[in-house]
Scaffold this active site. Structure first.
Site, short mmCIF file in Angstrom:
data_model
loop_
_atom_site.label_atom_id
_atom_site.label_comp_id
_atom_site.label_asym_id
_atom_site.label_seq_id
_atom_site.Cartn_x
_atom_site.Cartn_y
_atom_site.Cartn_z
N ASP A 116 0.86 -1.15 0.09
CA ASP A 116 -0.09 -0.01 -0.09
C ASP A 116 1.06 1.07 0.00
OD1 ASP A 116 -1.93 1.97 0.50
OD2 ASP A 116 -2.02 1.60 2.55
N VAL A 117 0.98 1.88 -1.09
CA VAL A 117 1.82 3.14 -1.23
C VAL A 117 1.20 4.31 -1.16
CG1 VAL A 117 3.57 4.02 -2.92
CG2 VAL A 117 3.21 1.70 -3.12
N GLY A 118 1.37 5.04 -0.04
CA GLY A 118 0.92 6.37 0.31
C GLY A 118 2.06 7.25 0.01
N ASN A 119 1.44 8.64 0.41
CA ASN A 119 2.25 9.81 0.01
C ASN A 119 3.71 9.74 0.81
OD1 ASN A 119 0.75 11.53 -2.11
ND2 ASN A 119 -0.85 11.05 -0.66
N GLY B 142 -9.39 7.40 -4.81
CA GLY B 142 -8.12 6.73 -4.30
C GLY B 142 -8.44 5.36 -4.13
N ASP C 180 -6.46 3.38 -2.24
CA ASP C 180 -6.56 2.76 -0.97
C ASP C 180 -7.92 2.93 -0.39
OD1 ASP C 180 -6.45 5.75 -1.18
OD2 ASP C 180 -5.50 5.97 0.51
N THR D 278 -2.27 11.19 5.03
CA THR D 278 -1.94 12.50 4.60
C THR D 278 -3.24 13.31 4.59
OG1 THR D 278 -0.09 11.55 3.27
CG2 THR D 278 -0.72 13.95 2.81
N THR E 188 2.32 26.78 24.79
CA THR E 188 2.28 26.59 23.44
C THR E 188 2.17 25.28 22.84
OG1 THR E 188 3.25 28.89 22.94
CG2 THR E 188 3.05 27.36 21.20
#
Length: 256
Positions: A6-9, A108, A110, A133, A185
């Site tokens: 599974d190729v993601g960004n 997509g 995915d 992402t 913060t």
């Protein structure tokens, strides 16, 4: 055995399934568009050594990708390693999913894989949330039709944008917040992204169910999901291997 990618960004998940569909290992590598097919093949060989499995036991491979520049190298690497081309999830591949979006090719792959697995694991209608992402909501009807969804910037993208587009806000890690109301913060940023994302998810889920008039099974997947889900008011099932399971099921539909 079956090797699934599974190729993601940002990252690439690699899973090895046995003949019964049991996931034997799941590894995650950085997505690097500059790598050649040989470098990808070497990475995969090293993973098999790391997890003590034999490459020769693999009889097939499949991958889905939302990073087009990686596709050629991955297909070439898998072909070189296993002696035959992999199945690439895309147009022409049988999924059994009735997609009712206007332009099917914009969905997509995915999400397609996740939806295929969700239909087999959960009672429809289903609200499927993929947190990568981007954070993507998908709605699957009682008749198992993929109707469409909503898309937002992902948790990591939002945090990076906040620190990079401001002069005085630092980079912070994505962790469990100290409390709802921060005292410095960093705590304020962590609380804002976690509680804010959880509240957004609850709000969208409630609106989808109000619009459809039906209670849905709710499932979420993705690396950022476990931290967020515990702060949601709705009952949401976290399924780490949803996309991987979908890849296995799609392979079984197409391996002949």
């Amino acid at each position: 055995m079956l090797l699934a990618l599974d190729v993601g960004n940002l990252t690439m998940s690699i899973g090895l399934f046995d003949r019964e569909g049991n996931l034997k290992f799941l590894a995650v590598l950085d997505t690097d568009k500059s790598k050649t097919a040989d470098q990808i093949a070497i990475d995969l060989m090293n993973l098999f050594q790391l997890y003590h499995y034999d490459l020769r036991s693999v009889s097939g491979s499949i991958f889905c990708s939302v990073v087009p520049p990686m596709d050629f190298g991955i297909e070439k690497a898998l072909t070189r390693l296993f002696g035959k081309p992999p199945i690439r999830v895309g147009p022409g591949v049988k999924t059994g999913l009735n997609i009712r979006t206007e332009i099917h090719t914009q969905l997509g792959v995915d999400l397609v894989c996740g939806a295929v697995a969700a239909i087999n694991k959960f009672k429809p209608p289903i609200i499927m949330i993929v947190m990568g992402t981007a954070t993507v909501f998908c709605y699957i009807t009682e008749k198992k039709s993929f109707e469409g969804g909503l898309l937002f910037p992902g948790v990591t993208v939002s945090m990076e944008a906040l620190s990079k587009r401001t002069a005085q806000l630092p980079d912070v890690s994505f962790v469990k917040p100290v409390s709802l109301i921060g005292k410095n913060t960093e705590d304020c940023m962590q609380s804002g992204i976690v509680y804010g994302t959880a509240a957004m998810m609850d709000g969208i889920i409630d609106r989808i169910q109000a619009l459809t008039g039906k209670d849905a099974s709710i499932v979420v997947t993705g690396p950022n999901a476990p931290v967020i889900v515990r702060y949601c008011n709705n009952h949401i099932t976290y399924d780490k291997n949803l996309v991987m399971d979908g890849l296995y099921q799609i392979y079984c539909k197409n391996k002949t």
